[in-house]
Design a protein around this motif. Structure first.
Motif, PDB file in Angstrom:
ATOM      1  N   GLU A 243      35.299  44.200  42.694  1.00 53.54           N
ATOM      2  CA  GLU A 243      35.252  43.998  41.503  1.00 53.54           C
ATOM      3  C   GLU A 243      36.387  43.100  41.024  1.00 53.54           C
ATOM      4  OE1 GLU A 243      34.246  45.658  36.943  1.00 53.54           O
ATOM      5  OE2 GLU A 243      33.776  46.839  38.677  1.00 53.54           O
ATOM      6  N   ASP A 244      36.121  41.740  40.969  1.00 54.09           N
ATOM      7  CA  ASP A 244      37.141  40.764  40.285  1.00 54.09           C
ATOM      8  C   ASP A 244      38.203  40.753  41.254  1.00 54.09           C
ATOM      9  OD1 ASP A 244      35.562  40.479  37.802  1.00 54.09           O
ATOM     10  OD2 ASP A 244      36.499  42.314  37.151  1.00 54.09           O
ATOM     11  N   ILE A 245      38.019  40.699  42.522  1.00 54.07           N
ATOM     12  CA  ILE A 245      38.945  40.582  43.496  1.00 54.07           C
ATOM     13  C   ILE A 245      39.187  39.165  44.027  1.00 54.07           C
ATOM     14  CG2 ILE A 245      39.576  41.505  46.019  1.00 54.07           C
ATOM     15  CD1 ILE A 245      39.878  43.567  43.422  1.00 54.07           C
ATOM     16  N   ILE A 246      40.177  38.659  44.484  1.00 57.93           N
ATOM     17  CA  ILE A 246      40.438  37.528  45.392  1.00 57.93           C
ATOM     18  C   ILE A 246      40.578  37.650  46.867  1.00 57.93           C
ATOM     19  CG2 ILE A 246      42.170  35.601  45.595  1.00 57.93           C
ATOM     20  CD1 ILE A 246      42.704  35.547  42.703  1.00 57.93           C
ATOM     21  N   LEU A 247      39.816  37.181  47.768  1.00 55.90           N
ATOM     22  CA  LEU A 247      40.101  37.405  49.200  1.00 55.90           C
ATOM     23  C   LEU A 247      40.358  35.894  49.726  1.00 55.90           C
ATOM     24  CD1 LEU A 247      36.295  38.932  49.943  1.00 55.90           C
ATOM     25  CD2 LEU A 247      38.699  40.054  49.726  1.00 55.90           C
ATOM     26  N   ILE A 248      41.629  36.088  50.750  1.00 54.09           N
ATOM     27  CA  ILE A 248      41.946  34.745  51.407  1.00 54.09           C
ATOM     28  C   ILE A 248      42.158  35.044  52.874  1.00 54.09           C
ATOM     29  CG2 ILE A 248      44.129  33.286  51.528  1.00 54.09           C
ATOM     30  CD1 ILE A 248      44.570  33.772  48.667  1.00 54.09           C
ATOM     31  N   ALA A 249      41.515  34.443  53.591  1.00 54.96           N
ATOM     32  CA  ALA A 249      41.589  34.548  55.072  1.00 54.96           C
ATOM     33  C   ALA A 249      41.005  33.195  55.475  1.00 54.96           C
ATOM     34  CB  ALA A 249      40.842  35.774  55.620  1.00 54.96           C
ATOM     35  N   PRO A 250      41.172  33.018  56.847  1.00 59.16           N
ATOM     36  CA  PRO A 250      40.731  31.866  57.830  1.00 59.16           C
ATOM     37  C   PRO A 250      39.259  31.955  57.613  1.00 59.16           C
ATOM     38  CG  PRO A 250      42.503  32.603  58.668  1.00 59.16           C
ATOM     39  CD  PRO A 250      42.255  33.683  57.946  1.00 59.16           C
TER      40      PRO A 250
END
Length: 403
Positions: A243-250
């Protein structure tokens, strides 16, 4: 003559009466204090809402807020980015009492474009039932009829068509900044305290916590002010709560049936398996400046409220970068693609792309749309779009209260 026991009774009665009177006075005083407390709290909440309205009216630019002379309540606010969204932290305070609130805010969009197709190749064609509500900027003002299946062709075009430019409008510079640096506090997952069971929570009043996670996000709950990062890939299982999270990955993949609210940023690809729901305000974004392929793949019956963005590639490598959206889904927001776009689901918003395409079997057709609706009027007034472009019009509104 008064008997001794009668005097004793009188003393008891006087004592009981005095106790009752004292209790009444005590409770009366307690009630007055409690009433005063709630009145102050109400004034603090009212002032806090006024601080938020002041921030929105002041275009979230820093400014001092005058003290309320009547109530002696003071207020202040702070604006800071959170991914592609903006957070407003509003405070109202008096003595040692403070009320705080945090809201996602954004710029109200006046974009009336249904389709912006760059003037790079042939004109736009349609097949089947197509409905376009809004203005269109196209290589040609005439939308041609194409016969790629045996269905009846029907075009409803409610808007004006004009000639487009050879390039898309430049995307908001904030999109690129996400991939360069985000202010955060690096934290190991093992050092985080769980609120209960598998729940991890971080208030938006705190610093953003940046966590390197395992590629498989399974049976875990993250709520609030987190960046979840991986150097390789992230697969989000459907039993995971974000909930309201930022995901960063290739690479990022959402398992079939997942539901949540995320901003997902990748450099190689993002895939939504069938029946994935990303709630408002969500973003899926791929940024790739290189020559390697990149793709956003959205399978059947997915619903996204927010934005879908693929950008970074040069015009001469359009074919290596694509967004593919299967049928029976819905994008409630905007789509921006500097590569090529296969669109089989409806969009209640605006679509910007360098090229459309459709695949039927082993054959691919360029600049054809089929059996879809792109409708800008189905974005309600409360809907605030993810800021695709830098704009001088800055009429801010609240997207969501997060504290």
């Amino acid at each position: 003559m008064v008997k001794a026991h009668s005097l004793l009774y009188a003393i008891y009665i006087c004592l009981i009466v005095s106790i009752i009177c004292g209790a009444l006075l005590y409770f009366s005083n307690l009630y007055n204090q409690l009433n005063l407390y709630y009145n102050v709290q109400e004034e603090l909440y009212i002032q806090n809402q006024s601080v938020l309205n002041f921030a929105l009216g002041n275009k979230i630019q820093p400014a001092e807020i005058d003290k309320d002379e009547k109530t002696s309540i003071e207020g202040s606010f702070e604006a800071k980015p959170y991914g592609l969204l903006t957070l407003i932290l509003a405070k109202s305070y008096i003595s040692n009492d403070t009320v705080s609130s945090v809201h996602f805010v954004g710029i109200r969009s006046a974009d009336k474009n249904a389709i912006y197709l760059t003037n790079l190749s042939k004109s736009l064609s349609y097949s089947g039932k197509v409905k376009l509500v809004g203005d269109n900027q196209l290589p040609s003002t005439f939308i041609e009829t194409s016969y790629i299946n045996n269905s009846l062709n029907e075009l409803k075009n409610e808007g004006k068509n004009t000639i487009s430019e050879p390039t898309l409008p430049e995307i908001n510079t904030d999109f690129k900044k996400i991939f360069l640096d985000l202010k955060s506090e690096k934290v190991k997952l093992a050092d985080l305290e769980k609120t209960k069971d598998s729940l991890y929570y971080n208030s938006f009043l705190n610093a953003t916590k940046d966590i390197t996670v395992n590629p498989n996000l399974n049976n875990i709950i993250f709520k609030g002010n987190f960046i979840l990062r991986s150097e390789d890939s992230i697969r989000v299982r459907k039993n995971t709560v974000l909930e309201d999270i930022i995901l960063i990955a290739p690479k990022i993949t959402f398992e079939e049936g997942f539901k949540g609210t995320v901003q997902a940023f990748a450099t190689k690809g993002i895939e939504l398996e069938e029946k994935v729901t990303l709630n408002y305000p969500s973003v899926i974004c791929v940024y790739n400046e290189g020559t390697e392929e990149s793709k956003i793949k959205i399978k059947k019956e997915c619903k996204i409220s927010g934005a879908v963005v693929l950008f970074g590639n040069k015009i001469d490598v359009i074919d290596k970068h694509s967004i593919e959206i299967d049928d029976s889904g819905l994008l409630f927001g905007d789509l921006y693609c500097t590569g090529k776009l296969m669109l089989k689901s409806n969009v209640y918003g605006s679509v910007y792309t360098n090229r459309f395409f459709i695949k039927t079997g082993s054959t691919s057709y360029d600049n054809i749309i089929s059996d879809i609706e792109i409708n800008t009027t189905k974005r309600p007034d409360y809907f605030i779009s993810i800021p695709l472009f830098n704009t001088e019009t800055t009429n801010y509104g609240v997207i969501k209260k997060v504290l």
